[in-house]
Scaffold this motif. Structure first.
Motif, PDB file in Angstrom:
ATOM      1  N   THR A 167       0.829  -1.197   0.000  1.00  0.00           N
ATOM      2  CA  THR A 167       0.000   0.000   0.000  1.00  0.00           C
ATOM      3  C   THR A 167       0.870   1.258   0.000  1.00  0.00           C
ATOM      4  O   THR A 167       2.053   1.226   0.363  1.00  0.00           O
ATOM      5  CB  THR A 167      -0.933   0.049   1.217  1.00  0.00           C
ATOM      6  N   ASP A 196      -6.648  -2.149  -6.739  1.00  0.00           N
ATOM      7  CA  ASP A 196      -6.744  -1.751  -5.335  1.00  0.00           C
ATOM      8  C   ASP A 196      -6.383  -0.269  -5.211  1.00  0.00           C
ATOM      9  O   ASP A 196      -5.257   0.131  -5.518  1.00  0.00           O
ATOM     10  CB  ASP A 196      -5.786  -2.595  -4.492  1.00  0.00           C
ATOM     11  N   HIS A 198      -5.640   1.481  -2.767  1.00  0.00           N
ATOM     12  CA  HIS A 198      -4.643   1.771  -1.730  1.00  0.00           C
ATOM     13  C   HIS A 198      -3.219   1.408  -2.156  1.00  0.00           C
ATOM     14  O   HIS A 198      -2.272   1.618  -1.397  1.00  0.00           O
ATOM     15  CB  HIS A 198      -4.995   1.015  -0.446  1.00  0.00           C
ATOM     16  N   ALA A 199      -3.065   0.858  -3.359  1.00  0.00           N
ATOM     17  CA  ALA A 199      -1.752   0.399  -3.803  1.00  0.00           C
ATOM     18  C   ALA A 199      -0.779   1.559  -3.956  1.00  0.00           C
ATOM     19  O   ALA A 199      -1.154   2.683  -4.312  1.00  0.00           O
ATOM     20  CB  ALA A 199      -1.880  -0.339  -5.134  1.00  0.00           C
TER      21      ALA A 199
END
Length: 368
Positions: A167, A196, A198-199
């Motif tokens: 993340t 994702d 939040h990556a």
């Protein structure tokens, strides 16, 4: 002289096995071993490639046109972009630039299988930090592994071959613990497949202060479908990239590779539609494997990971017998690329037949 080698070879090189490519597939089999894009290049890209048949001439050693296009795209200087024959070649150049005998390179394991070999070739000692739960990077443990001998740290997100991302918050916290004179290489070969939110995003990292020691690596091999042309790039501090350019093999990026990459950038929207299709196919495959009883980690690249452990080679043989060429990692697991639509159902059938044969306490089986 090393055993059976007629010249003096460094012992660590003599003991190092060559890089092993994913197994090739016959005409009747699906090749799911090399994380290749299953779609053919777009017609416009092929046309541009065919127009560059001046192979009697050397290419532009700087890949200047492609660097200019990438610099404009990411709002950096041209000197802040370096192009190489695949992102792995730039990784090798960076390690050659910063490492020597007695130095160390820290990375997660299992991760990209070229990392230990590249560190050894550069004269350094590989330092492997085991993955944490859910096959993710253990960044606190990696930070602890950094010593005054560490010259480079490699972070692979999404991690190849297991799939999970690091993340943005985890990466920022990690960077804050790493000495500013230690190179941090963020390997984002599969960045375009990530869904994702939040990556970590290397381009976002490089846009903030205090990250001059970070270099982000990306490639045209995967999402852009140019694996056979070998062209990747790095974004980072110009002086760090100058060091990589110094260790590079001159003229290794062909004019044809540069032209195809430029053409691909111009039709990126259409190419990314294909990437979304692969991502949706990946998510359906991962969900179906979990439903069948597999403990599949979060898949954010263009592949899924089966933690087959001690049964890895037997499982790979079962896939092979069904005309599915996958990538086994002895004692750990199997990476299966997301390929043609027709291959998905076959993968699920074989995987379902295998999971039922595993011991009930096998780490690859999903807990009830």
């Amino acid at each position: 002289m090393t055993d059976d080698i007629p010249v003096r070879v460094r012992p660590e090189i003599a003991a190092l096995p060559p890089y092993r490519q994913g197994k090739q597939a016959g005409a009747a089999a699906f090749k799911l071993s090399s994380n290749e894009n299953p779609f053919d290049p777009l017609p416009g890209v092929v046309d541009r490639l065919r127009a560059r048949m001046d192979v009697n001439r050397y290419p532009d050693a700087t890949a200047g046109r492609l660097r200019e296009a990438l610099a404009a795209r990411f709002d950096v200087s041209v000197d802040g972009v370096h192009v190489g024959a695949g992102s792995v070649s730039i990784l090798a150049q960076l390690l050659l630039a910063v490492c020597g005998p007695g130095d160390e390179v820290v990375y997660a394991w299992r991760s990209f299988e070229a990392y230990p070999g590249l560190a050894l070739v550069a004269g350094a000692t590989p330092v492997e930090v085991p993955l944490a739960g859910e096959a993710r990077h253990d960044l606190p443990a990696m930070a602890t592994a950094v010593t005054d001998r560490t010259r480079a740290v490699i972070v692979c997100s999404p991690n190849n071959p297991t799939g999970p991302i690091v993340t943005q918050r985890e990466f920022e916290e990690f960077i804050a613990t790493v000495p500013r004179d230690v190179l941090v290489i963020l390997d984002e070969a599969y960045a375009e497949f990530v869904t994702d939110p939040h990556a970590v995003d290397g381009m976002r990292v490089l846009g903030t202060a205090g990250h001059d020691n970070v270099v982000a690596l990306r490639t045209f091999s995967k999402a852009f479908g140019l694996a056979g042309l070998r062209v990747g790039y790095a974004i980072g501090h110009p002086r760090v990239l100058d060091a990589a350019r110094t260790t590079a093999i001159p003229l290794s990026v062909t004019a044809q590779s540069e032209e195809a990459a430029l053409a691909s950038l111009e039709v990126e929207a259409e190419l990314l539609e294909r990437v979304r299709t692969i991502g949706e196919r990946r998510d359906r495959l991962a969900a179906a494997l979990r439903e069948a009883g597999w403990d599949v980690p979060d898949a954010q690249g263009n592949f899924v990971w089966l933690p087959t452990g001690a049964e890895t080679m037997a499982a790979a043989e079962a896939f092979d017998a069904a005309g599915l060429i996958v990538r086994p990692f002895v004692g750990d697991g199997i990476r299966i690329s997301v390929g043609e639509h027709e291959a998905v159902e076959k993968v699920l059938q074989v995987a379902a037949s295998i999971v039922g044969t595993l011991p009930k306490d096998h780490p690859g089986r999903k807990l009830p």
